[in-house]
Design an enzyme around this catalytic site. Structure first.
Site, PDB file in Angstrom:
ATOM      1  N   HIS A  90      -0.340  91.754  -2.097  1.00 30.62           N
ATOM      2  CA  HIS A  90       0.084  91.348  -3.441  1.00 30.62           C
ATOM      3  C   HIS A  90      -0.159  92.426  -4.494  1.00 30.62           C
ATOM      4  O   HIS A  90       0.371  92.335  -5.605  1.00 30.62           O
ATOM      5  CB  HIS A  90      -0.646  90.071  -3.855  1.00 30.62           C
ATOM      6  CG  HIS A  90      -0.629  89.011  -2.804  1.00 30.62           C
ATOM      7  ND1 HIS A  90      -1.657  88.827  -1.907  1.00 30.62           N
ATOM      8  CD2 HIS A  90       0.322  88.100  -2.488  1.00 30.62           C
ATOM      9  CE1 HIS A  90      -1.352  87.831  -1.083  1.00 30.62           C
ATOM     10  NE2 HIS A  90      -0.151  87.378  -1.404  1.00 30.62           N
ATOM     11  N   HIS A 140      -1.259  84.321 -10.457  1.00 27.55           N
ATOM     12  CA  HIS A 140      -0.883  84.783  -9.124  1.00 27.55           C
ATOM     13  C   HIS A 140      -1.408  86.202  -8.917  1.00 27.55           C
ATOM     14  O   HIS A 140      -1.373  87.028  -9.841  1.00 27.55           O
ATOM     15  CB  HIS A 140       0.640  84.751  -8.965  1.00 27.55           C
ATOM     16  CG  HIS A 140       1.090  85.000  -7.558  1.00 27.55           C
ATOM     17  ND1 HIS A 140       1.219  86.270  -7.027  1.00 27.55           N
ATOM     18  CD2 HIS A 140       1.432  84.146  -6.555  1.00 27.55           C
ATOM     19  CE1 HIS A 140       1.629  86.189  -5.778  1.00 27.55           C
ATOM     20  NE2 HIS A 140       1.762  84.909  -5.463  1.00 27.55           N
ATOM     21  N   GLU A 142      -0.217  88.820  -7.563  1.00 24.13           N
ATOM     22  CA  GLU A 142       0.741  89.878  -7.891  1.00 24.13           C
ATOM     23  C   GLU A 142       0.822  90.106  -9.397  1.00 24.13           C
ATOM     24  O   GLU A 142       0.923  91.246  -9.865  1.00 24.13           O
ATOM     25  CB  GLU A 142       2.128  89.548  -7.338  1.00 24.13           C
ATOM     26  CG  GLU A 142       3.133  90.665  -7.588  1.00 24.13           C
ATOM     27  CD  GLU A 142       4.537  90.327  -7.135  1.00 24.13           C
ATOM     28  OE1 GLU A 142       5.502  90.878  -7.735  1.00 24.13           O
ATOM     29  OE2 GLU A 142       4.701  89.519  -6.195  1.00 24.13           O
ATOM     30  N   THR A 181       7.972  89.693  -7.886  1.00 21.34           N
ATOM     31  CA  THR A 181       8.965  89.864  -6.816  1.00 21.34           C
ATOM     32  C   THR A 181       9.304  88.579  -6.079  1.00 21.34           C
ATOM     33  O   THR A 181      10.278  88.554  -5.315  1.00 21.34           O
ATOM     34  CB  THR A 181       8.465  90.884  -5.772  1.00 21.34           C
ATOM     35  OG1 THR A 181       7.285  90.375  -5.143  1.00 21.34           O
ATOM     36  CG2 THR A 181       8.176  92.236  -6.404  1.00 21.34           C
ATOM     37  N   ASN A 241       6.531  82.474  -2.890  1.00 22.11           N
ATOM     38  CA  ASN A 241       7.889  82.453  -2.330  1.00 22.11           C
ATOM     39  C   ASN A 241       8.151  81.169  -1.556  1.00 22.11           C
ATOM     40  O   ASN A 241       9.268  80.661  -1.534  1.00 22.11           O
ATOM     41  CB  ASN A 241       8.147  83.708  -1.486  1.00 22.11           C
ATOM     42  CG  ASN A 241       7.474  83.662  -0.131  1.00 22.11           C
ATOM     43  OD1 ASN A 241       8.017  83.120   0.819  1.00 22.11           O
ATOM     44  ND2 ASN A 241       6.276  84.245  -0.029  1.00 22.11           N
TER      45      ASN A 241
END
Length: 324
Positions: A90, A140, A142, A181, A241
Protein backbone atom coordinates in the site's frame (compact mmCIF):
# COMPACT_ATOMS: atom_id res chain seq x y z
CA UNK A 1 -17.65 -7.01 -28.12
CA UNK A 2 -19.13 -10.19 -26.66
CA UNK A 3 -16.90 -11.69 -23.97
CA UNK A 4 -15.97 -15.38 -24.38
CA UNK A 5 -17.73 -17.88 -22.12
CA UNK A 6 -15.89 -20.86 -20.68
CA UNK A 7 -18.21 -23.53 -19.29
CA UNK A 8 -17.94 -26.61 -17.08
CA UNK A 9 -21.12 -28.71 -16.82
CA UNK A 10 -22.18 -31.08 -14.05
CA UNK A 11 -24.97 -33.66 -13.79
CA UNK A 12 -28.24 -32.68 -12.14
CA UNK A 13 -28.67 -34.55 -8.83
CA UNK A 14 -29.19 -31.51 -6.54
CA UNK A 15 -30.94 -28.17 -7.15
CA UNK A 16 -29.13 -26.48 -10.02
CA UNK A 17 -26.93 -23.41 -9.52
CA UNK A 18 -25.26 -21.53 -12.35
CA UNK A 19 -22.12 -19.70 -11.24
CA UNK A 20 -20.90 -16.79 -13.35
CA UNK A 21 -17.24 -16.33 -12.45
CA UNK A 22 -15.70 -12.97 -13.26
CA UNK A 23 -12.41 -12.71 -15.10
CA UNK A 24 -10.19 -10.92 -14.36
CA UNK A 25 -10.43 -11.55 -10.61
CA UNK A 26 -8.10 -12.10 -7.69
CA UNK A 27 -4.39 -11.34 -7.54
CA UNK A 28 -3.04 -8.38 -9.51
CA UNK A 29 0.59 -7.81 -10.51
CA UNK A 30 1.25 -5.56 -7.52
CA UNK A 31 -0.01 -8.18 -5.07
CA UNK A 32 1.94 -10.96 -6.80
CA UNK A 33 5.09 -8.83 -6.53
CA UNK A 34 4.55 -7.94 -2.86
CA UNK A 35 4.02 -11.56 -1.81
CA UNK A 36 7.04 -12.70 -3.81
CA UNK A 37 9.18 -10.02 -2.14
CA UNK A 38 8.33 -11.43 1.31
CA UNK A 39 8.90 -15.02 0.17
CA UNK A 40 12.25 -14.20 -1.43
CA UNK A 41 13.32 -12.17 1.59
CA UNK A 42 12.64 -15.22 3.78
CA UNK A 43 14.76 -17.34 1.42
CA UNK A 44 17.61 -14.81 1.38
CA UNK A 45 17.70 -13.69 5.01
CA UNK A 46 16.00 -16.60 6.76
CA UNK A 47 13.21 -16.24 9.30
CA UNK A 48 12.12 -14.00 10.79
CA UNK A 49 11.50 -11.25 8.25
CA UNK A 50 9.43 -8.36 9.59
CA UNK A 51 6.65 -6.80 7.51
CA UNK A 52 5.29 -3.35 8.35
CA UNK A 53 1.49 -3.61 8.07
CA UNK A 54 -0.28 -6.49 6.33
CA UNK A 55 1.62 -7.04 3.08
CA UNK A 56 -1.79 -7.19 1.36
CA UNK A 57 -5.27 -7.09 2.87
CA UNK A 58 -6.02 -10.81 3.01
CA UNK A 59 -5.86 -12.93 6.18
CA UNK A 60 -5.33 -16.18 4.24
CA UNK A 61 -2.25 -14.72 2.54
CA UNK A 62 -0.91 -13.08 5.70
CA UNK A 63 -1.37 -16.27 7.75
CA UNK A 64 0.43 -18.28 5.07
CA UNK A 65 3.43 -15.93 5.14
CA UNK A 66 3.37 -15.90 8.94
CA UNK A 67 3.70 -19.69 8.93
CA UNK A 68 6.79 -19.33 6.73
CA UNK A 69 8.43 -16.94 9.21
CA UNK A 70 7.10 -13.45 8.48
CA UNK A 71 6.29 -11.28 11.50
CA UNK A 72 3.73 -8.53 10.88
CA UNK A 73 4.00 -5.27 12.83
CA UNK A 74 2.34 -1.88 12.56
CA UNK A 75 5.34 0.37 13.24
CA UNK A 76 9.11 0.24 12.81
CA UNK A 77 9.74 0.54 16.54
CA UNK A 78 8.49 -3.07 16.75
CA UNK A 79 11.32 -4.22 14.46
CA UNK A 80 14.53 -5.24 16.28
CA UNK A 81 17.82 -3.67 15.23
CA UNK A 82 19.48 -5.62 12.44
CA UNK A 83 16.31 -7.43 11.32
CA UNK A 84 15.16 -7.23 7.68
CA UNK A 85 11.84 -5.45 7.12
CA UNK A 86 9.43 -5.23 4.17
CA UNK A 87 7.08 -2.29 3.55
CA UNK A 88 3.57 -3.29 2.43
CA UNK A 89 2.11 -3.00 -1.07
CA UNK A 90 0.00 0.00 0.00
CA UNK A 91 3.00 2.33 0.36
CA UNK A 92 4.37 4.21 3.36
CA UNK A 93 4.98 7.85 4.28
CA UNK A 94 8.49 9.16 3.53
CA UNK A 95 9.20 9.22 7.26
CA UNK A 96 9.18 5.41 7.39
CA UNK A 97 12.16 4.65 5.07
CA UNK A 98 13.92 7.68 6.55
CA UNK A 99 13.59 6.12 10.02
CA UNK A 100 14.73 2.74 8.64
CA UNK A 101 17.82 4.45 7.17
CA UNK A 102 18.50 6.20 10.47
CA UNK A 103 18.42 2.88 12.31
CA UNK A 104 20.44 1.09 9.64
CA UNK A 105 17.68 -1.41 8.94
CA UNK A 106 17.88 -3.57 5.82
CA UNK A 107 14.52 -2.89 4.18
CA UNK A 108 12.67 -3.87 1.03
CA UNK A 109 9.91 -1.70 -0.41
CA UNK A 110 6.98 -3.77 -1.71
CA UNK A 111 4.90 -0.69 -2.57
CA UNK A 112 2.91 -1.37 -5.74
CA UNK A 113 4.63 0.48 -8.61
CA UNK A 114 1.29 2.08 -9.55
CA UNK A 115 1.04 3.54 -6.05
CA UNK A 116 4.66 4.70 -6.28
CA UNK A 117 3.71 6.48 -9.51
CA UNK A 118 1.09 8.49 -7.60
CA UNK A 119 3.75 9.34 -4.99
CA UNK A 120 6.02 10.76 -7.69
CA UNK A 121 3.12 12.73 -9.19
CA UNK A 122 2.44 14.24 -5.77
CA UNK A 123 6.05 15.34 -5.42
CA UNK A 124 6.01 16.93 -8.88
CA UNK A 125 2.83 18.89 -8.17
CA UNK A 126 4.29 20.27 -4.94
CA UNK A 127 7.46 21.23 -6.82
CA UNK A 128 5.17 23.13 -9.22
CA UNK A 129 3.70 24.97 -6.20
CA UNK A 130 0.26 23.43 -6.60
CA UNK A 131 -1.93 22.42 -3.68
CA UNK A 132 -3.15 18.83 -4.13
CA UNK A 133 -6.72 17.64 -3.68
CA UNK A 134 -6.47 13.90 -3.07
CA UNK A 135 -9.48 11.66 -3.70
CA UNK A 136 -9.40 8.70 -1.35
CA UNK A 137 -10.70 6.97 1.75
CA UNK A 138 -9.59 8.47 5.06
CA UNK A 139 -7.45 6.14 7.15
CA UNK A 140 -6.62 3.71 4.33
CA UNK A 141 -2.88 2.81 4.34
CA UNK A 142 -2.49 3.96 0.73
CA UNK A 143 -3.93 7.36 1.59
CA UNK A 144 -1.71 7.67 4.66
CA UNK A 145 1.32 6.73 2.56
CA UNK A 146 0.51 9.15 -0.26
CA UNK A 147 -0.25 12.09 2.02
CA UNK A 148 3.03 11.33 3.76
CA UNK A 149 4.99 12.05 0.58
CA UNK A 150 4.45 15.82 0.79
CA UNK A 151 4.74 18.48 3.51
CA UNK A 152 1.82 18.66 5.90
CA UNK A 153 -0.88 21.07 4.77
CA UNK A 154 -0.07 20.79 1.05
CA UNK A 155 -2.66 18.06 0.35
CA UNK A 156 -6.39 18.02 1.14
CA UNK A 157 -8.34 14.76 1.23
CA UNK A 158 -11.85 14.47 -0.23
CA UNK A 159 -14.02 11.35 -0.19
CA UNK A 160 -17.28 12.53 -1.78
CA UNK A 161 -18.83 15.11 -4.09
CA UNK A 162 -20.13 16.80 -0.93
CA UNK A 163 -16.55 17.14 0.33
CA UNK A 164 -15.67 18.89 -2.93
CA UNK A 165 -18.57 21.30 -2.55
CA UNK A 166 -17.39 22.12 0.98
CA UNK A 167 -13.82 22.98 -0.09
CA UNK A 168 -12.90 26.57 0.71
CA UNK A 169 -9.72 26.85 -1.34
CA UNK A 170 -8.99 30.20 -2.98
CA UNK A 171 -10.38 30.46 -6.50
CA UNK A 172 -7.01 31.47 -7.93
CA UNK A 173 -4.91 28.97 -5.95
CA UNK A 174 -2.89 26.65 -8.22
CA UNK A 175 -4.41 23.19 -7.78
CA UNK A 176 -3.91 19.59 -8.85
CA UNK A 177 -5.83 16.41 -8.07
CA UNK A 178 -4.72 12.82 -7.62
CA UNK A 179 -6.64 9.70 -6.61
CA UNK A 180 -6.19 6.53 -4.61
CA UNK A 181 -5.62 3.56 -6.94
CA UNK A 182 -8.40 1.32 -5.60
CA UNK A 183 -11.48 3.53 -5.81
CA UNK A 184 -14.80 3.05 -7.55
CA UNK A 185 -14.27 4.11 -11.17
CA UNK A 186 -17.76 5.60 -11.46
CA UNK A 187 -17.74 7.41 -8.10
CA UNK A 188 -14.29 8.83 -8.79
CA UNK A 189 -15.38 10.19 -12.16
CA UNK A 190 -18.22 12.04 -10.40
CA UNK A 191 -15.86 13.52 -7.81
CA UNK A 192 -13.32 14.55 -10.44
CA UNK A 193 -16.10 16.13 -12.51
CA UNK A 194 -17.18 18.10 -9.43
CA UNK A 195 -13.59 19.25 -8.87
CA UNK A 196 -13.21 20.36 -12.48
CA UNK A 197 -16.52 22.23 -12.34
CA UNK A 198 -15.65 24.06 -9.13
CA UNK A 199 -11.99 24.64 -10.05
CA UNK A 200 -11.74 24.82 -13.88
CA UNK A 201 -7.98 25.43 -13.67
CA UNK A 202 -7.26 22.28 -11.62
CA UNK A 203 -4.58 20.02 -13.14
CA UNK A 204 -5.03 16.25 -13.27
CA UNK A 205 -2.73 13.31 -14.05
CA UNK A 206 -2.11 12.47 -17.71
CA UNK A 207 -3.65 9.04 -17.13
CA UNK A 208 -6.08 8.12 -14.39
CA UNK A 209 -4.56 6.91 -11.13
CA UNK A 210 -7.08 4.12 -10.56
CA UNK A 211 -5.06 1.02 -11.37
CA UNK A 212 -5.75 -1.29 -14.29
CA UNK A 213 -6.64 -4.20 -11.98
CA UNK A 214 -9.20 -2.20 -10.02
CA UNK A 215 -10.82 -0.97 -13.25
CA UNK A 216 -10.81 -4.43 -14.84
CA UNK A 217 -12.34 -6.16 -11.81
CA UNK A 218 -15.10 -3.57 -11.56
CA UNK A 219 -15.82 -3.91 -15.29
CA UNK A 220 -16.00 -7.69 -14.90
CA UNK A 221 -18.54 -7.38 -12.06
CA UNK A 222 -20.65 -5.11 -14.26
CA UNK A 223 -20.82 -8.03 -16.71
CA UNK A 224 -21.79 -10.75 -14.24
CA UNK A 225 -24.03 -8.82 -11.83
CA UNK A 226 -27.01 -8.06 -14.14
CA UNK A 227 -27.48 -11.77 -14.89
CA UNK A 228 -27.02 -12.90 -11.28
CA UNK A 229 -29.47 -13.18 -8.38
CA UNK A 230 -26.61 -12.72 -5.89
CA UNK A 231 -22.91 -11.86 -6.18
CA UNK A 232 -20.27 -13.14 -3.76
CA UNK A 233 -17.06 -11.11 -3.48
CA UNK A 234 -14.09 -12.82 -1.85
CA UNK A 235 -12.02 -10.28 0.03
CA UNK A 236 -11.29 -8.62 3.35
CA UNK A 237 -13.35 -5.97 5.09
CA UNK A 238 -10.32 -3.63 5.05
CA UNK A 239 -9.67 -4.21 1.34
CA UNK A 240 -10.73 -1.10 -0.55
CA UNK A 241 -10.86 -2.75 -3.96
CA UNK A 242 -12.97 -5.65 -2.62
CA UNK A 243 -15.47 -3.30 -0.99
CA UNK A 244 -15.77 -1.42 -4.27
CA UNK A 245 -16.71 -4.67 -6.05
CA UNK A 246 -19.61 -5.12 -3.63
CA UNK A 247 -20.74 -1.55 -4.31
CA UNK A 248 -20.49 -1.99 -8.08
CA UNK A 249 -22.73 -5.05 -7.95
CA UNK A 250 -25.27 -3.26 -5.77
CA UNK A 251 -25.34 -0.31 -8.18
CA UNK A 252 -26.15 -2.82 -10.92
CA UNK A 253 -29.21 -3.78 -8.86
CA UNK A 254 -27.86 -7.11 -7.61
CA UNK A 255 -27.33 -7.92 -3.94
CA UNK A 256 -23.70 -8.68 -3.09
CA UNK A 257 -21.99 -10.09 -0.03
CA UNK A 258 -18.34 -9.84 1.00
CA UNK A 259 -16.82 -13.04 2.36
CA UNK A 260 -13.30 -13.94 3.43
CA UNK A 261 -13.67 -17.71 3.10
CA UNK A 262 -16.18 -20.30 1.95
CA UNK A 263 -16.99 -21.07 5.59
CA UNK A 264 -18.72 -17.68 5.86
CA UNK A 265 -21.39 -18.54 3.27
CA UNK A 266 -24.84 -18.92 4.80
CA UNK A 267 -26.84 -21.57 2.85
CA UNK A 268 -29.92 -19.40 3.42
CA UNK A 269 -28.43 -16.84 1.04
CA UNK A 270 -29.03 -19.31 -1.80
CA UNK A 271 -32.80 -19.45 -1.34
CA UNK A 272 -34.34 -18.34 -4.62
CA UNK A 273 -30.91 -18.02 -6.24
CA UNK A 274 -30.59 -19.78 -9.59
CA UNK A 275 -27.57 -17.82 -10.87
CA UNK A 276 -24.77 -16.64 -8.62
CA UNK A 277 -21.97 -14.26 -9.57
CA UNK A 278 -18.52 -14.84 -8.09
CA UNK A 279 -15.41 -12.67 -8.03
CA UNK A 280 -12.41 -11.95 -5.83
CA UNK A 281 -10.61 -8.76 -4.83
CA UNK A 282 -7.04 -8.12 -5.93
CA UNK A 283 -5.62 -9.51 -2.67
CA UNK A 284 -7.56 -12.82 -2.75
CA UNK A 285 -5.85 -15.93 -4.19
CA UNK A 286 -7.50 -18.23 -6.71
CA UNK A 287 -7.38 -21.00 -4.11
CA UNK A 288 -10.19 -19.22 -2.24
CA UNK A 289 -12.30 -19.02 -5.40
CA UNK A 290 -12.04 -22.78 -5.84
CA UNK A 291 -12.81 -23.28 -2.16
CA UNK A 292 -16.06 -21.30 -2.57
CA UNK A 293 -17.09 -23.27 -5.66
CA UNK A 294 -16.41 -26.53 -3.79
CA UNK A 295 -18.56 -25.38 -0.86
CA UNK A 296 -21.42 -24.36 -3.16
CA UNK A 297 -21.17 -27.75 -4.86
CA UNK A 298 -21.98 -29.43 -1.56
CA UNK A 299 -25.46 -27.88 -1.66
CA UNK A 300 -26.16 -27.45 -5.36
CA UNK A 301 -25.42 -29.07 -8.70
CA UNK A 302 -23.08 -26.42 -10.02
CA UNK A 303 -22.55 -25.32 -13.59
CA UNK A 304 -19.67 -22.87 -13.95
CA UNK A 305 -19.30 -20.19 -16.60
CA UNK A 306 -16.23 -17.95 -16.63
CA UNK A 307 -17.02 -14.59 -18.21
CA UNK A 308 -13.81 -13.07 -19.57
CA UNK A 309 -13.85 -9.30 -20.07
CA UNK A 310 -10.09 -8.57 -20.23
CA UNK A 311 -6.72 -10.31 -20.35
CA UNK A 312 -4.05 -9.17 -17.88
CA UNK A 313 -0.36 -9.66 -18.64
CA UNK A 314 1.15 -7.01 -16.37
CA UNK A 315 4.32 -8.03 -14.47
CA UNK A 316 6.32 -5.77 -12.13
CA UNK A 317 10.05 -6.11 -11.48
CA UNK A 318 11.35 -7.10 -8.07
CA UNK A 319 13.67 -4.83 -6.03
CA UNK A 320 17.32 -5.05 -7.09
CA UNK A 321 18.31 -6.45 -3.69
CA UNK A 322 16.42 -9.65 -4.54
CA UNK A 323 17.59 -10.06 -8.13
CA UNK A 324 21.33 -9.25 -7.88
Amino acid sequence: MNAPLQSTKASATKPALTILIAAPRGFCAGVDRAIEIVERALERYGAPVYVRHEIVHNKFVVDGLRQKGAIFVEELDQVPDGAPVVFSAHGVPKAVPAEADRRGLDYLDATCPLVSKVHRQAERQIEANRHIVFVGHRGHPEVIGTMGQVPEGTMTLVETVEDVEALSLAADQPLAFLTQTTLSVDDTHEIVRALQTKFPHIVGPKAEDICYATSNRQAAVKKIAPGSDLVLVIGAGNSSNSLRLVEVSQKCGTDAKLIRRASEIDPAWLEGVGTLGLTAGASAPEELVREVVAKLSEWREVEEHTLVTAEEKMVFKLPRQLTD
